[in-house]
Design a protein around this motif. Sequence first.
Motif, PDB file in Angstrom:
ATOM      1  N   CYS A  53     -34.383  20.719 -16.584  1.00  0.00           N
ATOM      2  CA  CYS A  53     -35.569  20.261 -18.188  1.00  0.00           C
ATOM      3  C   CYS A  53     -35.579  21.209 -19.391  1.00  0.00           C
ATOM      4  N   THR A  54     -35.554  21.050 -20.550  1.00  0.00           N
ATOM      5  CA  THR A  54     -35.600  22.290 -20.884  1.00  0.00           C
ATOM      6  C   THR A  54     -36.431  22.422 -22.269  1.00  0.00           C
ATOM      7  N   ALA A  55     -37.300  22.916 -22.816  1.00  0.00           N
ATOM      8  CA  ALA A  55     -38.209  22.178 -24.574  1.00  0.00           C
ATOM      9  C   ALA A  55     -36.733  22.436 -25.790  1.00  0.00           C
ATOM     10  N   ASN A  56     -37.932  22.141 -26.350  1.00  0.00           N
ATOM     11  CA  ASN A  56     -37.633  21.241 -27.863  1.00  0.00           C
ATOM     12  C   ASN A  56     -36.783  21.357 -28.738  1.00  0.00           C
ATOM     13  N   GLY A  57     -35.781  20.207 -27.940  1.00  0.00           N
ATOM     14  CA  GLY A  57     -35.011  20.498 -28.473  1.00  0.00           C
ATOM     15  C   GLY A  57     -33.138  20.283 -28.813  1.00  0.00           C
ATOM     16  N   VAL A  58     -32.801  19.869 -29.152  1.00  0.00           N
ATOM     17  CA  VAL A  58     -31.132  20.870 -29.957  1.00  0.00           C
ATOM     18  C   VAL A  58     -31.050  20.475 -31.381  1.00  0.00           C
ATOM     19  N   HIS A 343     -40.650  27.083 -30.374  1.00  0.00           N
ATOM     20  CA  HIS A 343     -41.770  26.224 -30.747  1.00  0.00           C
ATOM     21  C   HIS A 343     -41.271  25.851 -32.485  1.00  0.00           C
ATOM     22  N   TRP A 344     -41.772  27.262 -32.945  1.00  0.00           N
ATOM     23  CA  TRP A 344     -41.921  26.856 -34.882  1.00  0.00           C
ATOM     24  C   TRP A 344     -40.319  26.405 -35.476  1.00  0.00           C
ATOM     25  N   VAL A 345     -39.946  27.613 -34.178  1.00  0.00           N
ATOM     26  CA  VAL A 345     -38.328  26.904 -35.224  1.00  0.00           C
ATOM     27  C   VAL A 345     -38.085  25.790 -34.611  1.00  0.00           C
ATOM     28  N   SER A 346     -38.496  25.280 -34.059  1.00  0.00           N
ATOM     29  CA  SER A 346     -37.847  23.793 -33.632  1.00  0.00           C
ATOM     30  C   SER A 346     -38.795  23.365 -34.790  1.00  0.00           C
ATOM     31  N   HIS A 347     -39.764  23.134 -35.017  1.00  0.00           N
ATOM     32  CA  HIS A 347     -40.070  22.253 -35.821  1.00  0.00           C
ATOM     33  C   HIS A 347     -39.715  22.697 -37.336  1.00  0.00           C
ATOM     34  N   ARG A 348     -39.257  23.606 -37.653  1.00  0.00           N
ATOM     35  CA  ARG A 348     -38.649  24.301 -38.542  1.00  0.00           C
ATOM     36  C   ARG A 348     -39.587  25.179 -39.541  1.00  0.00           C
ATOM     37  N   VAL A 349     -40.870  24.637 -39.542  1.00  0.00           N
ATOM     38  CA  VAL A 349     -42.437  25.700 -39.925  1.00  0.00           C
ATOM     39  C   VAL A 349     -42.607  26.484 -39.261  1.00  0.00           C
ATOM     40  N   GLN A 350     -43.784  27.575 -40.083  1.00  0.00           N
ATOM     41  CA  GLN A 350     -44.579  28.596 -39.415  1.00  0.00           C
ATOM     42  C   GLN A 350     -45.397  27.734 -38.794  1.00  0.00           C
ATOM     43  N   SER A 351     -45.340  26.821 -37.052  1.00  0.00           N
ATOM     44  CA  SER A 351     -47.134  25.926 -37.327  1.00  0.00           C
ATOM     45  C   SER A 351     -46.739  25.337 -35.949  1.00  0.00           C
ATOM     46  N   ASP A 352     -47.317  24.916 -35.147  1.00  0.00           N
ATOM     47  CA  ASP A 352     -47.445  24.083 -34.523  1.00  0.00           C
ATOM     48  C   ASP A 352     -47.225  22.718 -34.189  1.00  0.00           C
ATOM     49  N   GLY A 353     -47.726  22.630 -35.576  1.00  0.00           N
ATOM     50  CA  GLY A 353     -47.703  21.460 -36.253  1.00  0.00           C
ATOM     51  C   GLY A 353     -46.423  20.599 -37.303  1.00  0.00           C
ATOM     52  N   ILE A 408     -34.670  15.831 -30.148  1.00  0.00           N
ATOM     53  CA  ILE A 408     -34.358  16.499 -31.556  1.00  0.00           C
ATOM     54  C   ILE A 408     -35.797  17.007 -32.111  1.00  0.00           C
ATOM     55  N   GLY A 409     -35.840  18.710 -32.008  1.00  0.00           N
ATOM     56  CA  GLY A 409     -36.791  19.050 -32.768  1.00  0.00           C
ATOM     57  C   GLY A 409     -37.550  18.745 -33.649  1.00  0.00           C
ATOM     58  N   PRO A 410     -38.157  18.858 -34.720  1.00  0.00           N
ATOM     59  CA  PRO A 410     -38.580  18.246 -35.515  1.00  0.00           C
ATOM     60  C   PRO A 410     -39.016  16.545 -35.502  1.00  0.00           C
ATOM     61  N   ALA A 411     -38.629  16.490 -34.710  1.00  0.00           N
ATOM     62  CA  ALA A 411     -38.395  14.518 -35.323  1.00  0.00           C
ATOM     63  C   ALA A 411     -39.511  13.942 -33.750  1.00  0.00           C
ATOM     64  N   HIS A 412     -38.743  14.527 -32.467  1.00  0.00           N
ATOM     65  CA  HIS A 412     -39.866  14.485 -31.444  1.00  0.00           C
ATOM     66  C   HIS A 412     -39.237  13.121 -31.191  1.00  0.00           C
TER      67      HIS A 412
END
Length: 470
Positions: A53-58, A343-353, A408-412
């Motif tokens: 299992c990997t992290a942060n979507g594709v 994690h930030w890359v997967s959210h597309r923003v400089q944030s964990d949120g 999907i990273g941004p949508a979780h």
Amino acid sequence: MKLVTKRVNRRAFLRGAMKGVGTVTVGLPFLEGLPERSAWAQNEAPVFGLFICTANGVVMQWNGEPERFWPPQTGALTKQNMSAAANERATCLLADYADKLLIIRGVRYPHPNNGCGHAQGLVQCLTASRPSGSNNTVTSTGPSADTIIAQSVNPAGVEPLTLYSGMKQGYIDEKLSFSAAGRVRAAEGNPYNVYQRLIGLAGSNGGSNGGNGGADLLALRRNSVNDVIREEMKELLGRSELSKADRERLDLHFQSIRDMERTMMEMGKACSADGLDTQAIQAMNSGSAFRQNGVIEQVAKLHMELVGFAFSCNANRVATLQIGDGTDQTRYTIGGQTIERFHWVSHRVQSDGSSGAAIPNAVNWHIEIDRIRMQTFKHLLDKWSQYTTPNGPLLDNAFALWTNQVSIGPAHSFDNLPMIIAGSGGGKLKQGQYIDVRGATNDRLLNTLIAVAGGKGTVGSGGQLNEMLA
């Protein structure tokens, strides 16, 4: 990590002793010319299973973002049609093994995301159970698939080989393998510890006895485990009963040991200010050599090799590998540049949120990370194609599931989870196919793999996914 030793006789191992090092015990691969030296019982045909299992979507088609993960169309997978799409689709980098793959789209988790998607996704990944608790503290309400398999096919008390690659930030660490409801199994993140246990050099605490264990002394002397068992090795290789294939298996076996030793030592030296062996060994023993930011894929490859080695010796039948913690902060190097935390890359923003300054290259970086991860998975396929069991190559008598905690990273999102299965599980699984199961829940997929591995039990609803079967 307890190994399967009760079912095999002492002749299934090579042993050697060196002053100051102690006794080394190395399991042997299957030898057709000397079945009495095999770790398999007569007519035994085990199926081995690894869950990754990997992290942060594709990166798949979503909200204006391009499709860069799945093959172009469902149906037969061939080296030709996958190679043609390899520049755009990450999964198609596995083209060399098209006829060994079952790629499944349309799988979802049974229970909705109502909190931290990373934690809840990890909990459901192998249990398909409803998460209990909230946010990063959620836990399972049932055992994971690897536990059910181990309880069915391993000797009593022999648990799954449970491994981890990457940093641990302390927010969401291990949440993949569960021995029972609410009981997460600790994962070993240090390949050096796994290696020592596999060759019988670990101390009673699982490590190398405070930094002066046998494996440490071997490394300091620039020796290999192979040097300790050399006399028994020569005697075995001199046996006339060995076939040409047996000799090739043994050569691969011993070369694999040496390759893993060298890789670990080089990673240790990278953490040493002056490249000193003593500092390198300290880095390996402490695990710091394997927790550096940016070495996550190297460590994953080492673990994949160790799992293949353990399976080829029949030392365990099932394993898990969690690559990255719940909010993986690895900083990958792409095009010579160390990029923003994943994690930030997967959210597309400089944030964990969900809010923060946009990262302009985030989608392209995530695409490249997906491609790196597929190359890591291909490393497993390369190695497992070389290892042998009594019934042929390990890859034909095992399965390796590659998936992600979310799709999907941004949508979780918990829908259309990435699912790649390599290996036929002893001929029981479809091969060379990309199928769409249109919303089937992952408990059905897991229960199918449990049954293929000889497991006596189920997770979730108890149903299976017959579309997976040959």
